[in-house]
Design a protein around this motif. Structure first.
Motif, mmCIF file in Angstrom:
data_model
loop_
_atom_site.group_PDB
_atom_site.id
_atom_site.type_symbol
_atom_site.label_atom_id
_atom_site.label_comp_id
_atom_site.label_asym_id
_atom_site.label_seq_id
_atom_site.Cartn_x
_atom_site.Cartn_y
_atom_site.Cartn_z
ATOM 1 N N ASN A 4 23.123 12.274 -19.012
ATOM 2 C CA ASN A 4 24.097 11.689 -18.101
ATOM 3 C C ASN A 4 24.877 12.797 -17.410
ATOM 4 O O ASN A 4 25.108 13.863 -17.977
ATOM 5 C CB ASN A 4 25.052 10.768 -18.853
ATOM 6 N N PHE A 5 25.294 12.507 -16.187
ATOM 7 C CA PHE A 5 26.045 13.480 -15.394
ATOM 8 C C PHE A 5 27.170 12.766 -14.662
ATOM 9 O O PHE A 5 27.192 11.538 -14.566
ATOM 10 C CB PHE A 5 25.118 14.191 -14.403
ATOM 11 N N LYS A 6 28.103 13.563 -14.169
ATOM 12 C CA LYS A 6 29.226 13.021 -13.406
ATOM 13 C C LYS A 6 29.454 13.918 -12.184
ATOM 14 O O LYS A 6 29.553 15.132 -12.326
ATOM 15 C CB LYS A 6 30.476 12.955 -14.257
ATOM 16 N N LEU A 153 30.602 19.352 -7.193
ATOM 17 C CA LEU A 153 30.264 19.857 -8.522
ATOM 18 C C LEU A 153 29.700 18.705 -9.343
ATOM 19 O O LEU A 153 30.152 17.566 -9.222
ATOM 20 C CB LEU A 153 31.543 20.389 -9.177
ATOM 21 N N VAL A 154 28.724 19.021 -10.194
ATOM 22 C CA VAL A 154 28.171 18.028 -11.115
ATOM 23 C C VAL A 154 28.242 18.606 -12.522
ATOM 24 O O VAL A 154 27.826 19.746 -12.745
ATOM 25 C CB VAL A 154 26.706 17.675 -10.771
ATOM 26 N N GLU A 155 28.799 17.829 -13.435
ATOM 27 C CA GLU A 155 28.901 18.256 -14.832
ATOM 28 C C GLU A 155 28.159 17.266 -15.723
ATOM 29 O O GLU A 155 27.931 16.121 -15.323
ATOM 30 C CB GLU A 155 30.363 18.323 -15.270
ATOM 31 N N ARG A 156 27.844 17.717 -16.913
ATOM 32 C CA ARG A 156 27.276 16.797 -17.925
ATOM 33 C C ARG A 156 28.359 15.783 -18.288
ATOM 34 O O ARG A 156 29.528 16.114 -18.389
ATOM 35 C CB ARG A 156 26.860 17.571 -19.182
ATOM 36 N N ALA A 157 27.946 14.532 -18.479
ATOM 37 C CA ALA A 157 28.921 13.502 -18.829
ATOM 38 C C ALA A 157 28.918 13.286 -20.340
ATOM 39 O O ALA A 157 27.938 13.507 -21.014
ATOM 40 C CB ALA A 157 28.577 12.204 -18.134
#
Length: 157
Positions: A4-6, A153-157
């Motif tokens: 999953n990502f955010k 920006l995309v981070e791990r959720a």
């Protein structure tokens, strides 16, 4: 197992007061106030929406990769007047990113690039998951591939 990502747009608080500046004051920070004359074409990095024709935007330089590595980077971004920062759900892709050619750059926790690719926006979700399958990738920057401008920006959720 799916990763999953955010997606994280820029925070509107960081840009408060810019639209009250005069053209001379904007010039001192290398920024320009503009009126949108085509759609799409002025992607707002706060709302992650394309500005509509007639809207007021500011084009300004932005340090989007504040890292102590050779990959630190800055570049031009558009922000819309009165834009506020949305909160995207896990794995949600903003519509603005669907119709663009995108450049993805995956970095480790030290700001060193570990993955890079150019993709069609309609494959973004799958590509983000694929990048995060590499455990060394801590975060991803999404850029518009042709002009090279930072989107989000995309981070791990």
């Amino acid at each position: 197992m799916e990763t999953n990502f955010k997606i994280l747009p820029l925070n509107h608080i960081e840009f408060l007061g810019l639209f009250e500046l005069t053209d001379l004051e904007l010039d001192k920070i290398s920024a320009i106030k503009m009126t949108v004359d085509k759609y799409p074409g002025f992607p707002c990095r706060i709302s992650l929406e394309d500005a509509k024709i007639g809207e007021e935007v500011i084009l300004l330089p932005y340090n989007h990769h504040k890292t102590n590595s050779p990959y630190q980077a800055s570049g031009p971004i558009f922000i819309r007047k009165r834009a506020t920062t949305p909160i995207f759900q896990n794995n949600e892709i903003p519509k603005m990113l669907h119709h663009r050619l995108l450049s993805l750059r995956g970095y480790d926790e030290n700001g060193i690039m570990k993955e890079a690719s150019v993709i069609e926006g309609n494959t973004l979700k799958e590509q983000l998951i694929k990048f995060f399958e590499n455990e060394k990738v801590a975060y991803i920057h999404v850029h518009n591939a042709k002009p090279g401008c930072f989107n989000c920006l995309v981070e791990r959720a």
